[in-house]
Design a protein around this motif. Structure first.
Motif, PDB file in Angstrom:
ATOM      1  N   ALA A   1      33.760  34.729  29.607  1.00 36.91           N
ATOM      2  CA  ALA A   1      32.503  34.012  29.854  1.00 36.91           C
ATOM      3  C   ALA A   1      32.554  32.611  29.263  1.00 36.91           C
ATOM      4  CB  ALA A   1      31.342  34.803  29.257  1.00 36.91           C
ATOM      5  N   ARG A   2      33.031  32.482  28.037  1.00 36.59           N
ATOM      6  CA  ARG A   2      33.097  31.164  27.416  1.00 36.59           C
ATOM      7  C   ARG A   2      34.123  30.263  28.095  1.00 36.59           C
ATOM      8  NH1 ARG A   2      31.476  28.861  22.779  1.00 36.59           N
ATOM      9  NH2 ARG A   2      29.557  29.919  23.379  1.00 36.59           N
ATOM     10  N   LEU A   3      35.255  30.829  28.546  1.00 37.89           N
ATOM     11  CA  LEU A   3      36.242  30.018  29.269  1.00 37.89           C
ATOM     12  C   LEU A   3      35.652  29.473  30.567  1.00 37.89           C
ATOM     13  CD1 LEU A   3      39.513  32.108  28.742  1.00 37.89           C
ATOM     14  CD2 LEU A   3      38.959  29.880  27.761  1.00 37.89           C
ATOM     15  N   GLY A   4      34.751  30.232  31.195  1.00 37.66           N
ATOM     16  CA  GLY A   4      34.073  29.730  32.380  1.00 37.66           C
ATOM     17  C   GLY A   4      33.237  28.512  32.067  1.00 37.66           C
ATOM     18  N   ASP A   5      32.536  28.529  30.937  1.00 39.46           N
ATOM     19  CA  ASP A   5      31.773  27.366  30.492  1.00 39.46           C
ATOM     20  C   ASP A   5      32.692  26.173  30.246  1.00 39.46           C
ATOM     21  OD1 ASP A   5      29.066  27.571  30.517  1.00 39.46           O
ATOM     22  OD2 ASP A   5      28.821  28.010  28.386  1.00 39.46           O
ATOM     23  N   LEU A   6      33.855  26.462  29.699  1.00 36.67           N
ATOM     24  CA  LEU A   6      34.770  25.404  29.275  1.00 36.67           C
ATOM     25  C   LEU A   6      35.528  24.786  30.443  1.00 36.67           C
ATOM     26  CD1 LEU A   6      35.860  24.065  26.671  1.00 36.67           C
ATOM     27  CD2 LEU A   6      37.637  25.819  26.626  1.00 36.67           C
ATOM     28  N   TRP A   7      36.014  25.613  31.363  1.00 38.97           N
ATOM     29  CA  TRP A   7      36.891  25.144  32.440  1.00 38.97           C
ATOM     30  C   TRP A   7      36.225  25.105  33.817  1.00 38.97           C
ATOM     31  CZ3 TRP A   7      41.309  28.830  30.517  1.00 38.97           C
ATOM     32  CH2 TRP A   7      41.871  28.272  29.373  1.00 38.97           C
ATOM     33  N   GLY A   8      35.025  25.658  33.921  1.00 38.10           N
ATOM     34  CA  GLY A   8      34.347  25.705  35.215  1.00 38.10           C
ATOM     35  C   GLY A   8      34.239  27.141  35.714  1.00 38.10           C
ATOM     36  N   HIS A   9      33.008  27.566  36.067  1.00 40.83           N
ATOM     37  CA  HIS A   9      32.798  28.960  36.443  1.00 40.83           C
ATOM     38  C   HIS A   9      33.459  29.310  37.775  1.00 40.83           C
ATOM     39  CE1 HIS A   9      30.105  29.411  33.087  1.00 40.83           C
ATOM     40  NE2 HIS A   9      29.414  28.355  33.474  1.00 40.83           N
ATOM     41  N   GLY A  10      33.379  28.398  38.749  1.00 40.26           N
ATOM     42  CA  GLY A  10      34.025  28.669  40.027  1.00 40.26           C
ATOM     43  C   GLY A  10      35.534  28.747  39.898  1.00 40.26           C
ATOM     44  N   ARG A  11      36.105  27.843  39.131  1.00 42.33           N
ATOM     45  CA  ARG A  11      37.556  27.833  38.915  1.00 42.33           C
ATOM     46  C   ARG A  11      38.004  29.107  38.194  1.00 42.33           C
ATOM     47  NH1 ARG A  11      39.477  22.700  35.711  1.00 42.33           N
ATOM     48  NH2 ARG A  11      38.420  21.759  37.486  1.00 42.33           N
ATOM     49  N   MET A  12      37.254  29.508  37.171  1.00 40.51           N
ATOM     50  CA  MET A  12      37.611  30.706  36.414  1.00 40.51           C
ATOM     51  C   MET A  12      37.437  31.962  37.266  1.00 40.51           C
ATOM     52  SD  MET A  12      38.798  31.089  33.387  1.00 40.51           S
ATOM     53  CE  MET A  12      39.250  32.495  32.369  1.00 40.51           C
ATOM     54  N   PHE A  13      36.397  31.970  38.107  1.00 45.37           N
ATOM     55  CA  PHE A  13      36.175  33.109  38.993  1.00 45.37           C
ATOM     56  C   PHE A  13      37.363  33.291  39.934  1.00 45.37           C
ATOM     57  CE2 PHE A  13      34.861  34.717  43.129  1.00 45.37           C
ATOM     58  CZ  PHE A  13      34.197  35.887  42.804  1.00 45.37           C
ATOM     59  N   ARG A  14      37.812  32.202  40.532  1.00 47.84           N
ATOM     60  CA  ARG A  14      38.939  32.291  41.475  1.00 47.84           C
ATOM     61  C   ARG A  14      40.231  32.695  40.775  1.00 47.84           C
ATOM     62  NH1 ARG A  14      36.003  27.955  43.693  1.00 47.84           N
ATOM     63  NH2 ARG A  14      37.119  26.430  42.423  1.00 47.84           N
ATOM     64  N   ALA A  15      40.455  32.189  39.575  1.00 46.40           N
ATOM     65  CA  ALA A  15      41.658  32.574  38.829  1.00 46.40           C
ATOM     66  C   ALA A  15      41.638  34.070  38.513  1.00 46.40           C
ATOM     67  CB  ALA A  15      41.757  31.755  37.538  1.00 46.40           C
ATOM     68  N   GLY A  16      40.477  34.570  38.068  1.00 44.96           N
ATOM     69  CA  GLY A  16      40.360  35.990  37.762  1.00 44.96           C
ATOM     70  C   GLY A  16      40.521  36.852  39.003  1.00 44.96           C
ATOM     71  N   LEU A  17      39.927  36.404  40.112  1.00 40.59           N
ATOM     72  CA  LEU A  17      40.023  37.150  41.372  1.00 40.59           C
ATOM     73  C   LEU A  17      41.474  37.206  41.854  1.00 40.59           C
ATOM     74  CD1 LEU A  17      38.806  38.552  43.850  1.00 40.59           C
ATOM     75  CD2 LEU A  17      38.230  36.284  44.765  1.00 40.59           C
ATOM     76  N   ALA A  18      42.191  36.080  41.747  1.00 31.63           N
ATOM     77  CA  ALA A  18      43.592  36.053  42.175  1.00 31.63           C
ATOM     78  C   ALA A  18      44.431  37.022  41.340  1.00 31.63           C
ATOM     79  CB  ALA A  18      44.145  34.634  42.056  1.00 31.63           C
ATOM     80  N   LEU A  19      44.226  37.021  40.013  1.00 29.01           N
ATOM     81  CA  LEU A  19      44.986  37.923  39.148  1.00 29.01           C
ATOM     82  C   LEU A  19      44.621  39.376  39.432  1.00 29.01           C
ATOM     83  CD1 LEU A  19      46.925  38.446  36.831  1.00 29.01           C
ATOM     84  CD2 LEU A  19      45.043  38.042  35.230  1.00 29.01           C
ATOM     85  N   PHE A  20      43.336  39.655  39.618  1.00 31.54           N
ATOM     86  CA  PHE A  20      42.891  41.024  39.896  1.00 31.54           C
ATOM     87  C   PHE A  20      43.505  41.541  41.199  1.00 31.54           C
ATOM     88  CE2 PHE A  20      40.021  44.113  41.786  1.00 31.54           C
ATOM     89  CZ  PHE A  20      39.741  44.966  40.727  1.00 31.54           C
TER      90      PHE A  20
END
Length: 449
Positions: A52-71
């Protein structure tokens, strides 16, 4: 976002009904099977707040896509795993991807929508969280029983791949192009204290029963309590220095937030614990197939989803009382279901009806609770609140399965006629009693302004 999140929530439960098949095909030990389930749960629970905090730091959309790709990539690897060791490792990677992806959903909803649109979005969000555990049993049973191309358990993971790829393509077009808030900071000391604290709490609960509750498990639980105290001290000190703690005190001080989090923990623990014990009873004692055991959860899953999508039509002044009413319905239907199953029968139509009523109560308790809580969270606190909510949802499921599962298995060990029926009835009675306690606590929500 909700489709991707649904996959992550689903994956907590979808594997349970596939375990007998995985055991046979991969020649897995009991510990290996347990780790194939808990590897996902542990990494997911431990890393959510950090995600959650990394989303604040790097961007929520960017973090969402990175997590989705890894998942998605980890799901493919799980489906192709050649042995139990590989499956355990890839399940851990799935958990990392989910922890990066899921907290961003609530943050993006809070930042993108307002007014009635936000309430509609949060209703759908709560429906996914509340219904995911129940639907996971159904989907797992269907996929394993279908035995597509002779692949038995593997579609339970591979089904995520085309859905994840489609969601990844679409998310690149529709999600906001945020760049994060670099000034927020990551709070490395808070992360360093919180991560092992959650780990020390979750690992004994996940592995305790299979390991016969060894001394190291109790020591870890005690260490987790010390870790919580240390974390609170570190976060308060950082806040006094005007730093950016990973869970700010102002988030926990929001009106009714702490009480709502406690009730949310209770509802999710009761729900997952009941579903887990019922599945063990239906498959173990009554001889249900994976498909039949999965479909047995369909009435509850359907009722949870319908109620979660419809409660907003009622007057807003009723919302806190809906939580109370829902928990009372859960308690009464649990008591009635215990009576129906106590004699060792399947319960027939009465079981289906009571499971539907129980699911309606769970939806009525959970969705307004989360909806009202989210409506009180300022946009500036969305990421931190999302981390707390997501962690609570995940850890509560671990606690529910560990406590109710242990109760069920201990009672099952008693050598007498219909031991499994007596065990599942006892679990339902305890769940009903806890729901009644929750109803009493929920009355206080009506006084929160």
């Amino acid at each position: 976002m909700l489709i991707a999140m649904f996959m992550a929530v689903l994956d907590v439960a979808v594997v349970n009904v596939a375990l007998p098949t995985i055991h046979n095909e991969l020649h897995a030990t009991g510990a290996g099977l347990q780790l194939s389930v808990s590897g996902y749960t542990i990494t997911y629970a431990v890393l959510i707040v950090t995600g959650a905090r990394l989303g604040d730091l790097w961007g929520h959309g960017r973090m969402f896509r990175a997590g989705l790709a890894l998942f998605t990539a980890a799901s493919l690897a799980c489906g192709l795993a050649p042995d139990i060791g590989g499956l355990i490792a890839f399940r851990g990677l799935q958990g990392v991807g989910a922890a990066a992806m899921v907290p961003q959903v609530l943050s993006i909803i809070q930042r993108t929508f307002s007014g009635p649109a936000r309430m509609r979005a949060t209703s759908m969000y709560t429906a996914v969280i509340a219904g995911g555990a129940a639907v996971g049993q159904v989907v797992g049973g269907l996929l394993v029983s279908a035995n597509l191309f002779g692949s038995t358990w593997r579609p339970a993971f591979l089904v995520n791949v085309p859905i994840g790829l489609a969601a990844l393509v679409i998310s690149g077009r529709v999600l906001p192009k945020d760049r994060g808030e670099p000034g927020r900071g990551l709070d490395p000391v808070g992360v360093a204290v919180l991560t092992p604290t959650v780990l020390a709490f979750v690992v004994p609960l996940v592995l305790g029963h299979d390991e016969h509750w060894p001394l190291w498990g109790w020591l870890l639980l005690a260490a987790s309590a010390l870790g919580v105290a240390a974390f609170v001290t570190v976060e308060r000190r950082l806040e006094r220095r005007r730093g950016t703690p990973i869970i700010p005190g102002r988030t926990l001080a929001l009106p009714g937030f702490a009480l709502s989090i406690g009730l949310m923990f209770l509802v999710m623990a009761v729900m997952t614990g009941m579903f887990f014990a019922l599945t063990l009873h239906l498959q173990g004692a009554l001889g249900f197939s994976a498909l039949d055991a999965g479909l047995a959860g369909a009435p509850a899953a359907g009722a949870i989803f319908v109620v979660s999508m419809r409660w907003r039509r009622l007057p807003a002044r009723w919302y806190p009382w809906l939580v109370v009413a829902g928990l009372v319905v859960v308690a009464l239907s649990s008591f009635a279901l215990a009576g129906v199953l106590h004699g060792g029968t399947t319960g027939g139509l009465a079981r289906w009806i009571l499971q539907a009523v129980n699911g309606a109560g769970l939806g009525l308790a959970y969705s307004p609770l989360l909806g009202v809580m989210l409506s009180r969270i300022p946009v500036s606190d969305a990421a931190d609140a999302s981390g707390v909510i997501s962690t609570t949802a995940q850890v509560s499921q671990v606690v529910g399965i560990a406590t109710f599962g242990t109760l069920f298995l201990n009672l099952l060990a008693q050598a007498h006629l219909h031991a499994s029926a007596h065990a599942v009835s006892a679990v339902l009675v305890v769940a009903g009693a806890i729901a009644l306690l929750g109803a009493l606590l929920a009355i206080r929500l009506s006084r929160v302004r």
